[in-house]
Design a protein around this motif. Structure first.
Motif, PDB file in Angstrom:
ATOM      1  N   ARG A  76       0.825  -1.205   0.000  1.00  0.00           N
ATOM      2  CA  ARG A  76       0.000   0.000   0.000  1.00  0.00           C
ATOM      3  C   ARG A  76       0.864   1.261   0.000  1.00  0.00           C
ATOM      4  O   ARG A  76       0.436   2.318   0.438  1.00  0.00           O
ATOM      5  N   GLY A  77       2.068   1.141  -0.493  1.00  0.00           N
ATOM      6  CA  GLY A  77       2.953   2.298  -0.563  1.00  0.00           C
ATOM      7  C   GLY A  77       3.774   2.440   0.695  1.00  0.00           C
ATOM      8  O   GLY A  77       4.895   1.939   0.788  1.00  0.00           O
ATOM      9  N   TYR A 107       7.718   8.470   1.823  1.00  0.00           N
ATOM     10  CA  TYR A 107       6.461   8.867   2.440  1.00  0.00           C
ATOM     11  C   TYR A 107       6.616   9.519   3.821  1.00  0.00           C
ATOM     12  O   TYR A 107       5.634   9.985   4.389  1.00  0.00           O
ATOM     13  N   GLY A 108       7.815   9.503   4.348  1.00  0.00           N
ATOM     14  CA  GLY A 108       8.030  10.005   5.695  1.00  0.00           C
ATOM     15  C   GLY A 108       7.946   8.921   6.753  1.00  0.00           C
ATOM     16  O   GLY A 108       8.521   9.033   7.828  1.00  0.00           O
ATOM     17  N   VAL A 109       7.243   7.838   6.444  1.00  0.00           N
ATOM     18  CA  VAL A 109       7.144   6.687   7.327  1.00  0.00           C
ATOM     19  C   VAL A 109       7.031   5.436   6.460  1.00  0.00           C
ATOM     20  O   VAL A 109       6.437   5.469   5.371  1.00  0.00           O
ATOM     21  N   GLY A 110       7.619   4.349   6.921  1.00  0.00           N
ATOM     22  CA  GLY A 110       7.527   3.077   6.213  1.00  0.00           C
ATOM     23  C   GLY A 110       7.272   1.962   7.198  1.00  0.00           C
ATOM     24  O   GLY A 110       7.882   1.919   8.280  1.00  0.00           O
ATOM     25  N   VAL A 111       6.363   1.057   6.873  1.00  0.00           N
ATOM     26  CA  VAL A 111       5.994  -0.054   7.750  1.00  0.00           C
ATOM     27  C   VAL A 111       6.070  -1.343   6.953  1.00  0.00           C
ATOM     28  O   VAL A 111       5.454  -1.454   5.883  1.00  0.00           O
ATOM     29  N   VAL A 112       6.817  -2.299   7.463  1.00  0.00           N
ATOM     30  CA  VAL A 112       6.835  -3.634   6.872  1.00  0.00           C
ATOM     31  C   VAL A 112       6.453  -4.628   7.961  1.00  0.00           C
ATOM     32  O   VAL A 112       7.147  -4.755   8.976  1.00  0.00           O
ATOM     33  N   ALA A 113       5.329  -5.291   7.764  1.00  0.00           N
ATOM     34  CA  ALA A 113       4.869  -6.334   8.673  1.00  0.00           C
ATOM     35  C   ALA A 113       5.236  -7.678   8.046  1.00  0.00           C
ATOM     36  O   ALA A 113       4.827  -7.974   6.924  1.00  0.00           O
TER      37      ALA A 113
END
Length: 350
Positions: A76-77, A107-113
């Motif tokens: 989702r980006g 994006y200023g923030v990145g999340v990888v689950a």
């Protein structure tokens, strides 16, 4: 007694061991660095002592896939869901942080689950990869279906040690790296005491009735269970348990990895990892200077004892790593000989 081994030699040797098990060269190099990080920084309970006790048995039992590729399941980006597909967690956790860092830069923030991982080693090593990019990184990892510690007031173990790490650049000083288990100590500290034949202090383990246990061997016998940070409910155990549950939510519930309370087998398979990276410089100017000033103010605080200056998590480990990169990494004689048993070309300094 200890033996000094040049750091590059140690890296090459461990990477060679992983390559011999079928791990691609670039991944083997990352995994070796992640594993050697424990001995380089002084967190030896999470270092090379685990090569023959934890990581090679993963290959022998078929619980890790040497050459599998991680798979992105949803993108989702700024946020990504991925399956590690049982690759070596020493590598896949770093890949998750690198991907999160790349998204944070945009994006200023990145999340990888991440789900389907194996044991990741020092969570702080992986979080610090974000700090190397000038970002703030958080890594949370549950222990898959493994159950080690019961809830405060409970009899049955529910969760693993559920480590949590946060890293932030600190200017020209070593980065801030908070790397902690949410139990009072990690299992490696208990097992190290058992190998040394040394008692542990009250407050690390308790039996099923809550009575303190000081024999570290009781842990692997099943007679002693790890306590949460805070120790007892009266001294704050609910805070440690709450942090352990926080890790379970972020690292396992979000990506759909195994959770201790719902697993049919208490084993650290299908580990979940959450890599969360903030890129403050993508949002505002001056972050780097502000971070340097913050940690400068901390180390500039007048100490109670002039011989022991005030520091922050990661400072001592960073200074220790600087020295050992130049002079060599000390390994106990027994561990050195153990490593030579699987890598006879390993040579000490001089």
């Amino acid at each position: 007694m200890t033996v000094l081994v040049p750091y590059p030699t140690l890296l090459d040797t461990v990477a060679g061991v992983f390559r011999a098990r079928g791990v691609p060269p670039d991944r083997a190099a990352t995994a070796a660095e992640a594993l050697c990080h424990g001995d380089l920084t002084g967190m030896s309970t999470h270092g090379l002592v685990n090569l023959t006790r934890l990581y090679l048995p993963l290959f022998d039992s078929g619980r890790t896939e040497a050459a599998a590729d991680m798979a992105v399941l949803a993108d989702r980006g700024a946020s990504v869901l991925a399956d590690a597909r049982r690759t070596l967690g020493l590598w896949s956790a770093s890949q998750a942080v690198e991907l999160a860092s790349a998204r944070a830069a945009r994006y200023g923030v990145g999340v990888v689950a991440l789900r389907g991982a194996t044991h990741i080693g020092c969570a702080g090593y992986h979080a610090a990869r974000a700090a190397a990019h000038g970002m703030v990184g958080l890594v949370a990892s549950n222990c898959g279906g493994q159950r080690i510690a019961p809830a405060p007031g409970g009899r049955e173990p529910l969760l693993g040690t559920n480590p949590l790490a946060v890293a932030c650049p600190a200017g020209d000083r070593p980065p801030f790296v908070l790397d902690m288990s949410t139990t009072v100590v990690p299992t490696g500290r208990v097992r190290a005491a058992a190998r040394a034949g040394e008692p542990i202090p009250p407050g690390w383990l308790a039996d099923e009735d809550g009575t303190p246990v000081t024999d570290p061997a009781a842990f692997d016998r099943g007679d002693g269970r790890l306590l949460w940070l805070g120790g007892t409910p009266e001294t704050g155990a609910y805070k440690g348990f709450g942090l352990g549950l926080l890790v379970e939510v972020l690292a396992a519930l979000v990506p759909g990895a195994a959770t201790g309370p719902l697993s049919s087998v208490s084993r650290d398979d299908d580990i979940g990892v959450m890599a969360l990276v903030f890129a403050p410089s993508a949002l505002r100017s001056g972050f780097g200077a502000d971070a340097a000033a913050l940690f400068s103010a901390i180390t500039g605080t007048p100490p109670l004892d002039p011989r022991r200056p005030v520091t922050y998590p990661g400072w001592r480990e960073g200074e220790r790593a600087r020295w050992r990169r130049v002079h060599g990494v000390p390994l106990p004689d027994e561990l050195y000989e153990e490593l030579r048993g699987i890598a006879p070309t390993l040579q000490a300094v001089g």
